[in-house]
Write an enzyme that holds these catalytic residues in place. Structure first.
Site, PDB file in Angstrom:
ATOM      1  N   HIS A   1       1.551 -36.263 -26.341  1.00  0.00           N
ATOM      2  CA  HIS A   1       0.550 -35.886 -27.340  1.00  0.00           C
ATOM      3  C   HIS A   1       1.051 -36.013 -28.771  1.00  0.00           C
ATOM      4  O   HIS A   1       0.317 -35.798 -29.715  1.00  0.00           O
ATOM      5  CB  HIS A   1       0.050 -34.464 -27.068  1.00  0.00           C
ATOM      6  CG  HIS A   1      -0.527 -34.349 -25.686  1.00  0.00           C
ATOM      7  ND1 HIS A   1       0.256 -34.093 -24.582  1.00  0.00           N
ATOM      8  CD2 HIS A   1      -1.777 -34.505 -25.210  1.00  0.00           C
ATOM      9  CE1 HIS A   1      -0.507 -34.078 -23.500  1.00  0.00           C
ATOM     10  NE2 HIS A   1      -1.747 -34.328 -23.853  1.00  0.00           N
TER      11      HIS A   1
ATOM     12  N   LYS B   1     -17.298 -33.358 -39.485  1.00  0.00           N
ATOM     13  CA  LYS B   1     -16.137 -34.074 -38.955  1.00  0.00           C
ATOM     14  C   LYS B   1     -15.635 -35.090 -39.979  1.00  0.00           C
ATOM     15  O   LYS B   1     -14.459 -35.113 -40.321  1.00  0.00           O
ATOM     16  CB  LYS B   1     -16.530 -34.794 -37.672  1.00  0.00           C
ATOM     17  CG  LYS B   1     -15.515 -35.802 -37.156  1.00  0.00           C
ATOM     18  CD  LYS B   1     -16.143 -36.688 -36.084  1.00  0.00           C
ATOM     19  CE  LYS B   1     -15.201 -37.810 -35.677  1.00  0.00           C
ATOM     20  NZ  LYS B   1     -14.058 -37.348 -34.888  1.00  0.00           N
TER      21      LYS B   1
END
Ligand code: GLN
Ligand code: ZN
Length: 758
Positions: free
Chosen positions: A696, A18
């Site tokens: 979003h 990540k």
């Protein structure tokens, strides 16, 4: 006996992938550096499995973003708009995953969907009319060779052709049927190439087989695998299924010459029964999914060994395996320092599951396994009474009657009453709850958690934020206000921490999509509420305004679905326990003057069973009543809202109406508005706030745009039933765009009200 792992977590024990990926996205590291991190991770993951003695280890279960996207790229399913950017292979891949905005162009990401009944999201491949599906990628073989050079023989894993064809979106005139032949020939080429590399086993993941299959589906399956099995020659195909049983196709599958068949004996309710009833071919290997890949409790060895014994008695060649990829559990218990060793002794994450596989294998091979320490320790653990029961909770639940699930009077009568008492304008405006979690808000929380500031200071800061937020909402003219949820980070974590019966981990991350991970709490015991959770914040916020302040709660189904569940009591019982705790909170809010209360059910659909025939009995029949239990005790004039983060509920629309909320808000701005037609067809009674803009992305919707959306909605929803709101909470947004967007939203509502009056 041998052992196998379907797939291993790839994000790294401390989310190394990540962080490396995000650095790459910010251009802080080069592609080579990202590739290098990935290589080290793969090595670690293979070594870990190898040293645990796993016999069948996967390769190609690694992914930079998602394995469905990898499969699309492997077969050259890349929409033109991404190719047109002219980026490197890696960046084209990331453009499909995350969208691209820069010197080469501006494209949105491909759609993302939930992976079966998990909280993992896959990228939906898009097939265009002129997409030429053919084998083109190399990742599978590179990983195979990489592992081999480390001295590890692996089985490459790929999403199978059936599941791929089922999950793709066909964006042009063509449909799935038009691509069957090219897909078969592409997979055929894949097999040929595996033979060139002398790869002994190849695993095709076919989770779509656990869903309902009709005749056409079965024919499709046959067409694919009859062809592929005919050209498999030296590579042995493992047909891997998970997340349920394959009852519709089982009898066909066992007559086909697969070298191995992987079946889920944990979630597959019928799996064992199918084996008993129809048998299992002698010359095929059964990869028996007996170690749970989705939950974090230790395996009960005695139970597992009994199943293994029974399979052996039937003369079945068995490989002990996981029930699904270990992607869905956290990596290791080793980093958990805060939980006592007593608690930890019950858990098993991915790495510990490898140990379980090894121990079970040894025990299964041992004549007198009852005498072995590993067995005895495990028996002791399960014999011990876990400190998890609360008499009061059980007793209270046993006293719940059918009437407690029913709110009176009827919704229509309540709605009339509420109109009179609440006196809201037509098309009332509101938001979903959270306001931007700006840097200062996060810093305040983290300082408090690290004990750098006192509780008093923490609360004072949040109160100041609430005051600003309320004043601003009044100023721009919203009708129903919120306090902004500054005291919450993740909503399930927030409620879990305030309820008895939950446990929290420190580093137990599970990949949700791409680089995003979640840390689900563990339901350890009976759930109860020790004291009011949100009441003080809401009461304070209400004291600042004459407008209505909406109380803000998370519902029992969502809290449950986003946690690791218990295995010793039913889902139903756990959810009802949470429902009673939330019910207390609802009643306390009401008692303290909060007259509008929203109970979010963002994850209601998540654990809807994969087979339609199970929807009612195994889910809706108790989750919908559980929701009703949270609010059935309030007065008629108290207005109950709920919120869902999606609009795909046309198929369960009556169940949604049966939640008996007074108002529901959901996402409509990104969907095709089909849901709106469906509402009228089903005489949907609940008032509706079909989100008028997409939160979003940072984009600000214009007044005209919102007015246009509202006009469409008014043609489909009665005007007394329509609310005006964004499509979700605003916590991930920044302040400037939020302010502008909401101002436009209010202006649009006013304009429509004026038009309606004329
Ligand atoms: N009330 C929550 C919020 O606004 C709802 C979030 C959600 O549905 N995911 O943040
Ligand atoms: Zn939402």
């Amino acid at each position: 006996m041998e052992t196998a792992v379907i797939g291993f977590p790839r994000i790294g024990t401390l989310r190394e992938l990540k962080f490396a990926s995000e650095k790459y996205f910010r251009k802080e590291i080069t592609p080579e550096e990202l590739l290098q991190t990935a290589k080290i991770l793969r090595k670690t993951h293979w070594d870990t499995q190898k040293s645990a003695g796993i016999d069948y280890i996967s390769c190609n279960d690694f992914s930079y973003y998602d394995m469905m996207l990898d499969t699309a790229v492997l077969f050259s399913i890349i929409p033109k708009r991404y190719k047109a950017l002219g980026l490197s292979e890696l960046d084209t891949y990331f453009a499909m995953a995350r969208g691209y905005q820069g010197a080469s162009g501006d494209v949105k990401a491909l759609a993302m969907k939930k992976w079966f009944n998990t909280n993992y999201h896959y990228i939906v491949p898009e097939v265009e009319d002129d997409t030429c599906i053919r084998l083109s990628g190399n990742k599978l073989w590179e990983e195979y060779v990489e592992a081999k050079s480390l001295g590890i023989e692996t089985k490459p894993v790929v999403i199978g052709a059936y599941t791929l064809l089922k999950l793709c979106r066909y964006t042009g005139e063509n449909c799935c049927a038009d691509y069957i032949d090219p897909v078969i020939s592409a997979y055929g080429d894949l097999l040929k190439k595996c033979q060139e590399y002398k790869i002994p086993w190849i695993q095709f993941d076919e989770p779509a087989l656990v869903q309902d299959m009709d005749r056409e589906d079965m024919a499709l399956f046959h067409k694919i695998y009859d062809a592929l099995l005919a050209c498999a020659s030296n590579s042995r195909i493992l047909l891997q299924t998970y997340f349920g049983d394959i009852r519709d196709i089982y009898t066909d599958v066992i007559q086909m010459p697969f070298a191995g068949i992987g079946l889920d004996l944990i979630e597959g309710k019928e799996t064992y029964h199918l084996i008993e009833k129809y048998g299992f071919p002698r010359d095929t290997m059964l990869f028996a999914g007996l170690v749970n890949g989705k939950n974090i409790w230790k395996n009960h060895y005695d139970k597992t060994l009994r199943v293994l014994e029974a399979l052996r008695e039937k003369g079945i060649q068995t490989v002990l395996s996981t029930s699904c990829s270990l992607l869905h559990v956290p990596y290791t218990l080793k980093h958990e320092r805060a939980l006592s060793s007593e608690y930890l002794s019950y858990f098993s994450f991915a790495q510990e599951k490898l140990t379980e596989l090894g121990e079970l294998k040894d025990l299964a091979e041992c004549e007198a396994y009852h005498l072995e320490a590993a067995y005895q320790n495990n028996q002791q653990l399960f014999a011990k009474k876990r400190d998890c029961e609360k008499k009061e909770v059980k007793q209270r639940l046993s006293l719940v009657t059918a009437d407690d699930y029913v709110r009176l009077p009827s919704r229509i009568q309540r709605q009339e009453r509420q109109k009179k008492v609440l006196m809201l304008p037509e098309l009332p405006t509101t938001t979903i709850g959270s306001f931007p979690q700006t840097k200062d808000v996060k810093a305040n929380r983290s300082a408090y958690r690290q004990r750098k500031i006192s509780e008093k200071e923490y609360v004072a800061f949040n109160r100041e934020k609430i005051a600003q937020c309320v004043a601003w909402q009044e100023e721009i003219g919203l009708d129903v206000l919120v306090h902004g949820e500054y005291e919450r980070n993740d909503m399930v974590e927030y409620f879990g921490e305030s309820l008895g019966g939950f446990l929290f981990t420190e580093k137990a991350w599970v990949q949700s999509y791409g680089t995003r991970c979640v840390k689900p709490p563990v339901i350890w015991g009976d759930i109860y509420r020790e004291k009011p959770i949100t009441v003080e914040w809401s009461v304070y916020a209400q004291s600042l305004t004459k407008k209505w302040m909406k109380g803000m709660l998370t519902g029992p189904v969502t809290i449950f679905n986003w946690s690791f569940p218990r295995e010793d009591i039913s889902i139903k019982e756990s959810i009802l326990q949470i429902a009673l705790a939330i019910r207390d909170e609802v009643l306390d809010l009401e008692k303290n003057g909060i007259q509008i209360i929203q109970i979010d059910e963002a994850a209601l659909r998540e654990k809807l069973p994969l087979r339609k025939s199970d929807w009612q009995k195994e889910y809706l029949d108790f989750v919908i009543p559980a929701f009703r239990l949270t609010h059935s005790g309030v007065k008629p004039e108290t207005q109950i809202h709920t919120h869902m983060c999606y609009s795909e509920f046309t198929d369960i629309i009556s169940a949604i109406d049966d939640m008996d909320a007074d108002v529901i808000t959901f996402e409509a701005s990104r969907s095709d508005l089909q849901i709106l037609d469906c509402l009228r067809e089903h005489d949907f009674e609940t008032e509706v706030g079909a989100g008028v803009y997409d939160i979003h992305a940072p984009r600000v919707p214009s007044v005209e745009e919102i007015v246009a959306a509202l006009r469409v909605m008014l043609s489909k929803i009665d005007q007394e039933k329509l609310w005006v709101n964004p499509d979700c909470g605003l916590k991930t947004r920044a302040m400037p765009e939020t302010e502008e967007s909401l101002k436009n939203l209010v202006a649009a509502a006013k304009q429509i009200r004026n038009e309606l009056r004329e």
